[in-house]
Design a protein around this motif. Structure first.
Motif, PDB file in Angstrom:
ATOM      1  N   GLN A  93       0.843  -1.206   0.000  1.00 44.51           N
ATOM      2  CA  GLN A  93       0.000   0.000   0.000  1.00 44.51           C
ATOM      3  C   GLN A  93       0.870   1.245   0.000  1.00 44.51           C
ATOM      4  O   GLN A  93       1.821   1.360   0.769  1.00 44.51           O
ATOM      5  N   PHE A  94       0.511   2.186  -0.892  1.00 43.66           N
ATOM      6  CA  PHE A  94       1.132   3.505  -0.954  1.00 43.66           C
ATOM      7  C   PHE A  94       0.046   4.565  -0.827  1.00 43.66           C
ATOM      8  O   PHE A  94      -1.108   4.352  -1.241  1.00 43.66           O
ATOM      9  N   THR A  95       0.433   5.733  -0.295  1.00 41.36           N
ATOM     10  CA  THR A  95      -0.485   6.867  -0.209  1.00 41.36           C
ATOM     11  C   THR A  95       0.190   8.108  -0.792  1.00 41.36           C
ATOM     12  O   THR A  95       1.293   8.473  -0.365  1.00 41.36           O
ATOM     13  N   PRO A  96      -0.445   8.763  -1.787  1.00 40.03           N
ATOM     14  CA  PRO A  96       0.124  10.008  -2.315  1.00 40.03           C
ATOM     15  C   PRO A  96       0.159  11.086  -1.235  1.00 40.03           C
ATOM     16  O   PRO A  96      -0.720  11.124  -0.357  1.00 40.03           O
ATOM     17  N   PRO A  97       1.139  11.993  -1.270  1.00 43.58           N
ATOM     18  CA  PRO A  97       1.198  13.069  -0.282  1.00 43.58           C
ATOM     19  C   PRO A  97      -0.090  13.877  -0.266  1.00 43.58           C
ATOM     20  O   PRO A  97      -0.596  14.296  -1.313  1.00 43.58           O
ATOM     21  N   GLY A  98      -0.640  14.086   0.917  1.00 46.42           N
ATOM     22  CA  GLY A  98      -1.840  14.896   1.066  1.00 46.42           C
ATOM     23  C   GLY A  98      -3.138  14.174   0.764  1.00 46.42           C
ATOM     24  O   GLY A  98      -4.211  14.762   0.887  1.00 46.42           O
ATOM     25  N   SER A  99      -3.070  12.899   0.388  1.00 48.84           N
ATOM     26  CA  SER A  99      -4.278  12.169  -0.006  1.00 48.84           C
ATOM     27  C   SER A  99      -4.859  11.387   1.162  1.00 48.84           C
ATOM     28  O   SER A  99      -4.125  10.821   1.978  1.00 48.84           O
ATOM     29  N   ASP A 100      -6.200  11.328   1.218  1.00 46.73           N
ATOM     30  CA  ASP A 100      -6.874  10.469   2.182  1.00 46.73           C
ATOM     31  C   ASP A 100      -7.120   9.078   1.602  1.00 46.73           C
ATOM     32  O   ASP A 100      -7.562   8.179   2.310  1.00 46.73           O
ATOM     33  N   SER A 120      -5.608   5.732  -0.565  1.00 45.39           N
ATOM     34  CA  SER A 120      -4.373   5.029  -0.876  1.00 45.39           C
ATOM     35  C   SER A 120      -4.582   4.097  -2.070  1.00 45.39           C
ATOM     36  O   SER A 120      -5.704   3.904  -2.538  1.00 45.39           O
ATOM     37  N   ILE A 121      -3.498   3.520  -2.553  1.00 49.47           N
ATOM     38  CA  ILE A 121      -3.581   2.461  -3.555  1.00 49.47           C
ATOM     39  C   ILE A 121      -2.965   1.195  -2.979  1.00 49.47           C
ATOM     40  O   ILE A 121      -2.101   1.254  -2.095  1.00 49.47           O
ATOM     41  N   GLN A 122      -3.430   0.054  -3.460  1.00 47.16           N
ATOM     42  CA  GLN A 122      -2.848  -1.228  -3.104  1.00 47.16           C
ATOM     43  C   GLN A 122      -2.598  -2.028  -4.378  1.00 47.16           C
ATOM     44  O   GLN A 122      -3.340  -1.904  -5.356  1.00 47.16           O
ATOM     45  N   PHE A 123      -1.571  -2.819  -4.370  1.00 42.55           N
ATOM     46  CA  PHE A 123      -1.303  -3.771  -5.438  1.00 42.55           C
ATOM     47  C   PHE A 123      -0.518  -4.911  -4.825  1.00 42.55           C
ATOM     48  O   PHE A 123      -0.035  -4.832  -3.694  1.00 42.55           O
TER      49      PHE A 123
END
Length: 225
Positions: A62-69, A71-74
């Motif tokens: 899981q990653f989260t872009p800066p400032g984002s509520d 996330s993405i998972q792969f």
């Protein structure tokens, strides 16, 4: 719905039933090479939240872009979708040109900034509907750039400075990063300069004016004159 239509009401048509909060938390991205994807999204400067595995048959990153509520998972065995089939994923930015430059400095291949000559051209890079440069009026929601991960999952940078009415609660406005806040202050400063030109005098209550302007801009309310 046209580009100028706005809706903020419950689309279900059901009355007398309380809406419950349901916040979009995660998008699953289909990839073919998990380690390659991890390296790519890490190179964007996104926060690595998790990398967990259970044997050879399951892995979740899981990653989260800066400032984002959101996330993405792969990973491995997360989705049956074809790698690269996630298209037109939006990343909202305060300044598309600055964000593009930052990504290029990180080694990411990003398209030129463009605006739409025909509706929907943002989703079709092979057409002639993308016009070079930001929107002529630099209108909110109208300037873009795009990039893809190694599998071809595509992302759209969309410049948003003023929200459409009803999209943000004015009582809970916030800024996702110091960069977003700084850009909002610059826009407020420029607008306040025009305000002082119109009034012909210095405004000693400029902090209140800035606060009103920045809140109205983010929530889509009428900007102060």
């Amino acid at each position: 719905m046209s580009s100028t239509d706005v809706t903020s009401s419950d689309a279900s048509g059901i009355t007398g039933v309380r809406n419950l909060d349901a916040k979009l938390e995660v998008l699953v991205i289909p990839v073919s090479d998990v380690d390659r994807a991890k390296e790519f999204y890490g190179s964007l400067g996104w926060r690595l939240d998790a990398d967990v595995a259970a044997g050879e048959d399951f892995r979740l990153i899981q990653f989260t872009p800066p400032g984002s509520d959101c996330s993405i998972q792969f990973g491995t065995n997360l989705t049956s979708a074809t790698p690269g089939s996630a298209q037109g994923l939006y990343l909202i930015v305060a300044d598309v040109g600055t964000t593009r430059d930052e990504l290029i400095a990180r080694g990411i291949e990003v398209s030129d900034v463009f605006h739409e000559g025909t509706p929907g051209a943002r989703f079709h890079p092979a057409t002639n509907g993308r016009l070079s440069g930001p929107a002529p009026d630099r209108g909110s929601y109208r300037s873009f750039a795009s990039f893809s991960d190694p599998d071809g999952n595509s992302w759209l940078l969309q410049e948003v400075t003023t929200r459409l009415p009803g999209r943000v609660d004015a009582a809970t406005t916030s800024f996702a990063s110091t960069g977003d806040l700084a850009n909002a202050l610059r826009r407020a400063e420029a607008a306040h300069g025009e305000h002082e030109k119109r009034t012909g005098k210095a405004d000693p209550n400029w902090p209140d004016w800035y606060a009103e302007y920045m809140t109205a801009e983010q929530s889509g309310e009428e900007l102060p004159a």
